[in-house]
Design a protein around this motif. Structure first.
Motif, PDB file in Angstrom:
ATOM      1  N   ILE A   1       1.619  -0.611  -8.842  1.00  0.00           N
ATOM      2  CA  ILE A   1       1.792  -1.417 -10.045  1.00  0.00           C
ATOM      3  C   ILE A   1       1.150  -2.790  -9.875  1.00  0.00           C
ATOM      4  O   ILE A   1       0.410  -3.257 -10.735  1.00  0.00           O
ATOM      5  N   THR A   2       1.419  -3.451  -8.746  1.00  0.00           N
ATOM      6  CA  THR A   2       0.951  -4.832  -8.549  1.00  0.00           C
ATOM      7  C   THR A   2      -0.506  -4.925  -8.139  1.00  0.00           C
ATOM      8  O   THR A   2      -1.130  -5.969  -8.297  1.00  0.00           O
ATOM      9  N   GLY A   3      -1.054  -3.847  -7.590  1.00  0.00           N
ATOM     10  CA  GLY A   3      -2.358  -3.925  -6.948  1.00  0.00           C
ATOM     11  C   GLY A   3      -2.158  -4.472  -5.542  1.00  0.00           C
ATOM     12  O   GLY A   3      -1.051  -4.871  -5.162  1.00  0.00           O
ATOM     13  N   ASP A   4      -3.210  -4.487  -4.766  1.00  0.00           N
ATOM     14  CA  ASP A   4      -3.155  -4.969  -3.385  1.00  0.00           C
ATOM     15  C   ASP A   4      -3.405  -6.472  -3.398  1.00  0.00           C
ATOM     16  O   ASP A   4      -4.545  -6.918  -3.357  1.00  0.00           O
ATOM     17  N   LEU A   5      -2.335  -7.229  -3.477  1.00  0.00           N
ATOM     18  CA  LEU A   5      -2.443  -8.690  -3.555  1.00  0.00           C
ATOM     19  C   LEU A   5      -2.704  -9.273  -2.172  1.00  0.00           C
ATOM     20  O   LEU A   5      -1.974  -9.004  -1.225  1.00  0.00           O
ATOM     21  N   THR A   6      -3.752 -10.080  -2.069  1.00  0.00           N
ATOM     22  CA  THR A   6      -4.084 -10.720  -0.801  1.00  0.00           C
ATOM     23  C   THR A   6      -3.474 -12.117  -0.761  1.00  0.00           C
ATOM     24  O   THR A   6      -3.127 -12.679  -1.810  1.00  0.00           O
ATOM     25  N   PRO A   7      -3.338 -12.696   0.444  1.00  0.00           N
ATOM     26  CA  PRO A   7      -2.704 -14.016   0.552  1.00  0.00           C
ATOM     27  C   PRO A   7      -3.317 -15.090  -0.348  1.00  0.00           C
ATOM     28  O   PRO A   7      -2.605 -15.932  -0.864  1.00  0.00           O
ATOM     29  N   GLY A   8      -4.607 -15.060  -0.579  1.00  0.00           N
ATOM     30  CA  GLY A   8      -5.237 -16.068  -1.423  1.00  0.00           C
ATOM     31  C   GLY A   8      -4.999 -15.881  -2.908  1.00  0.00           C
ATOM     32  O   GLY A   8      -5.233 -16.795  -3.696  1.00  0.00           O
ATOM     33  N   GLN A   9      -4.526 -14.722  -3.307  1.00  0.00           N
ATOM     34  CA  GLN A   9      -4.356 -14.432  -4.731  1.00  0.00           C
ATOM     35  C   GLN A   9      -3.055 -14.956  -5.307  1.00  0.00           C
ATOM     36  O   GLN A   9      -2.980 -15.228  -6.500  1.00  0.00           O
ATOM     37  N   THR A  10      -2.014 -15.032  -4.491  1.00  0.00           N
ATOM     38  CA  THR A  10      -0.706 -15.423  -5.012  1.00  0.00           C
ATOM     39  C   THR A  10       0.169 -15.995  -3.909  1.00  0.00           C
ATOM     40  O   THR A  10      -0.069 -15.741  -2.728  1.00  0.00           O
TER      41      THR A  10
ATOM     42  N   ARG B   1       3.331 -16.349  -1.503  1.00  0.00           N
ATOM     43  CA  ARG B   1       4.070 -15.315  -0.761  1.00  0.00           C
ATOM     44  C   ARG B   1       5.368 -14.912  -1.478  1.00  0.00           C
ATOM     45  O   ARG B   1       5.709 -13.736  -1.551  1.00  0.00           O
ATOM     46  N   ARG B   2       6.093 -15.886  -2.011  1.00  0.00           N
ATOM     47  CA  ARG B   2       7.348 -15.577  -2.718  1.00  0.00           C
ATOM     48  C   ARG B   2       7.090 -14.836  -4.018  1.00  0.00           C
ATOM     49  O   ARG B   2       7.828 -13.922  -4.375  1.00  0.00           O
ATOM     50  N   GLU B   3       6.044 -15.243  -4.738  1.00  0.00           N
ATOM     51  CA  GLU B   3       5.699 -14.547  -5.980  1.00  0.00           C
ATOM     52  C   GLU B   3       5.313 -13.100  -5.699  1.00  0.00           C
ATOM     53  O   GLU B   3       5.691 -12.189  -6.434  1.00  0.00           O
ATOM     54  N   LYS B   4       4.540 -12.900  -4.626  1.00  0.00           N
ATOM     55  CA  LYS B   4       4.138 -11.550  -4.245  1.00  0.00           C
ATOM     56  C   LYS B   4       5.364 -10.707  -3.914  1.00  0.00           C
ATOM     57  O   LYS B   4       5.491  -9.576  -4.382  1.00  0.00           O
TER      58      LYS B   4
ATOM     59  N   ARG C   1       8.448 -11.106  -4.893  1.00  0.00           N
ATOM     60  CA  ARG C   1       9.219 -10.863  -6.120  1.00  0.00           C
ATOM     61  C   ARG C   1       8.560  -9.779  -6.965  1.00  0.00           C
ATOM     62  O   ARG C   1       9.220  -8.847  -7.437  1.00  0.00           O
ATOM     63  N   ALA C   2       7.242  -9.869  -7.126  1.00  0.00           N
ATOM     64  CA  ALA C   2       6.520  -8.874  -7.926  1.00  0.00           C
ATOM     65  C   ALA C   2       6.627  -7.483  -7.293  1.00  0.00           C
ATOM     66  O   ALA C   2       6.836  -6.488  -7.997  1.00  0.00           O
ATOM     67  N   GLU C   3       6.511  -7.429  -5.964  1.00  0.00           N
ATOM     68  CA  GLU C   3       6.595  -6.132  -5.289  1.00  0.00           C
ATOM     69  C   GLU C   3       8.010  -5.568  -5.327  1.00  0.00           C
ATOM     70  O   GLU C   3       8.193  -4.364  -5.495  1.00  0.00           O
ATOM     71  N   ASP C   4       9.025  -6.425  -5.181  1.00  0.00           N
ATOM     72  CA  ASP C   4      10.408  -5.956  -5.291  1.00  0.00           C
ATOM     73  C   ASP C   4      10.668  -5.368  -6.675  1.00  0.00           C
ATOM     74  O   ASP C   4      11.274  -4.302  -6.796  1.00  0.00           O
ATOM     75  N   ASP C   5      10.204  -6.076  -7.701  1.00  0.00           N
ATOM     76  CA  ASP C   5      10.390  -5.593  -9.074  1.00  0.00           C
ATOM     77  C   ASP C   5       9.656  -4.271  -9.301  1.00  0.00           C
ATOM     78  O   ASP C   5      10.207  -3.335  -9.901  1.00  0.00           O
ATOM     79  N   ALA C   6       8.422  -4.193  -8.817  1.00  0.00           N
ATOM     80  CA  ALA C   6       7.632  -2.968  -8.988  1.00  0.00           C
ATOM     81  C   ALA C   6       8.273  -1.811  -8.226  1.00  0.00           C
ATOM     82  O   ALA C   6       8.360  -0.691  -8.754  1.00  0.00           O
TER      83      ALA C   6
ATOM     84  N   LYS D   1      14.230  -2.438   1.635  1.00  0.00           N
ATOM     85  CA  LYS D   1      14.865  -3.715   1.985  1.00  0.00           C
ATOM     86  C   LYS D   1      14.742  -3.974   3.483  1.00  0.00           C
ATOM     87  O   LYS D   1      14.416  -5.091   3.908  1.00  0.00           O
ATOM     88  N   GLU D   2      14.986  -2.959   4.271  1.00  0.00           N
ATOM     89  CA  GLU D   2      14.869  -3.090   5.727  1.00  0.00           C
ATOM     90  C   GLU D   2      13.437  -3.464   6.114  1.00  0.00           C
ATOM     91  O   GLU D   2      13.215  -4.340   6.955  1.00  0.00           O
ATOM     92  N   TYR D   3      12.467  -2.821   5.494  1.00  0.00           N
ATOM     93  CA  TYR D   3      11.064  -3.125   5.785  1.00  0.00           C
ATOM     94  C   TYR D   3      10.727  -4.564   5.403  1.00  0.00           C
ATOM     95  O   TYR D   3      10.122  -5.292   6.189  1.00  0.00           O
ATOM     96  N   THR D   4      11.098  -4.977   4.203  1.00  0.00           N
ATOM     97  CA  THR D   4      10.715  -6.317   3.750  1.00  0.00           C
ATOM     98  C   THR D   4      11.413  -7.413   4.539  1.00  0.00           C
ATOM     99  O   THR D   4      10.843  -8.486   4.731  1.00  0.00           O
ATOM    100  N   GLU D   5      12.623  -7.141   5.014  1.00  0.00           N
ATOM    101  CA  GLU D   5      13.311  -8.132   5.847  1.00  0.00           C
ATOM    102  C   GLU D   5      12.699  -8.198   7.239  1.00  0.00           C
ATOM    103  O   GLU D   5      12.722  -9.245   7.875  1.00  0.00           O
ATOM    104  N   GLY D   6      12.162  -7.097   7.713  1.00  0.00           N
ATOM    105  CA  GLY D   6      11.424  -7.063   8.971  1.00  0.00           C
ATOM    106  C   GLY D   6      12.210  -7.385  10.220  1.00  0.00           C
ATOM    107  O   GLY D   6      11.642  -7.875  11.193  1.00  0.00           O
TER     108      GLY D   6
END
Length: 177
Positions: free
Chosen positions: A70-79, A81-84, A86-91, A112-117
């Protein structure tokens, strides 16, 4: 609804890995699905060797980029980190919302386990995500991409690799042996 879930997952086959497009100017780069497949294969092998929870790790590897359908592959320069995140959690929630509750609940927990790392499994998948990127950079180098453009990918991969076996593989990939 499950058909919609599978269509969303299939969309990863048409989602290019944006770093290759931006930094190498590639018009025919690997897809996110290509990347996720090899991450899962590497996870399977290292998990089995290390006697980890392979089922959980492979599921985590297969789910780790699902939101990008849904979000596409967002790179660090595009957005930001928190916005990315949030967008990925929602997607991710939207995509797994198409599944029966039993599967949805399990996949949300793994996500959730993956994103918390913080867990050993999440740390392994994060590291292997970087290993796969370095391997793909090496393969692109063998196909004629300039080494000077690939250096940034190798440097990025080296940041945060803690597992000795993965560090050894990375050294082999980058030629640092």
């Amino acid at each position: 609804m499950m058909l919609d879930f599978f269509k969303a997952a299939a969309n990863l086959k048409n989602t290019p890995r944006q770093g290759w497009v931006e930094k190498l100017g590639m018009s025919n780069s690997e897809s996110v699905a290509d990347h996720s497949y090899l991450v899962a294969v590497i996870c399977m092998v290292f998990s089995d060797i290390g006697r980890h929870d392979s089922e959980k790790i492979i599921k985590m590897a297969l789910l780790h980029d699902l939101a990008e359908s849904i979000t596409g592959d967002l790179t660090p320069g595009q957005t930001d980190r928190r916005e990315k995140a949030r967008a990925e959690d929602d997607a991710f929630a939207r995509i797994v919302g198409m599944l029966p509750e039993s599967a949805r609940k399990q996949y949300v927990q793994i996500w959730k386990e993956y994103t918390e790392g913080k867990t050993a499994e999440a740390k392994m998948v994060h590291q292997i995500d970087k290993i796969e990127m370095a391997l793909q950079a090496r393969l692109y180098g063998e196909q004629g991409q300039p080494e000077e453009k690939l250096g940034a990918f190798f440097a990025s991969a080296k940041d945060g690799i803690e597992d000795p076996g993965l560090a050894s593989l990375l050294d082999e990939i980058t030629g640092d042996r």
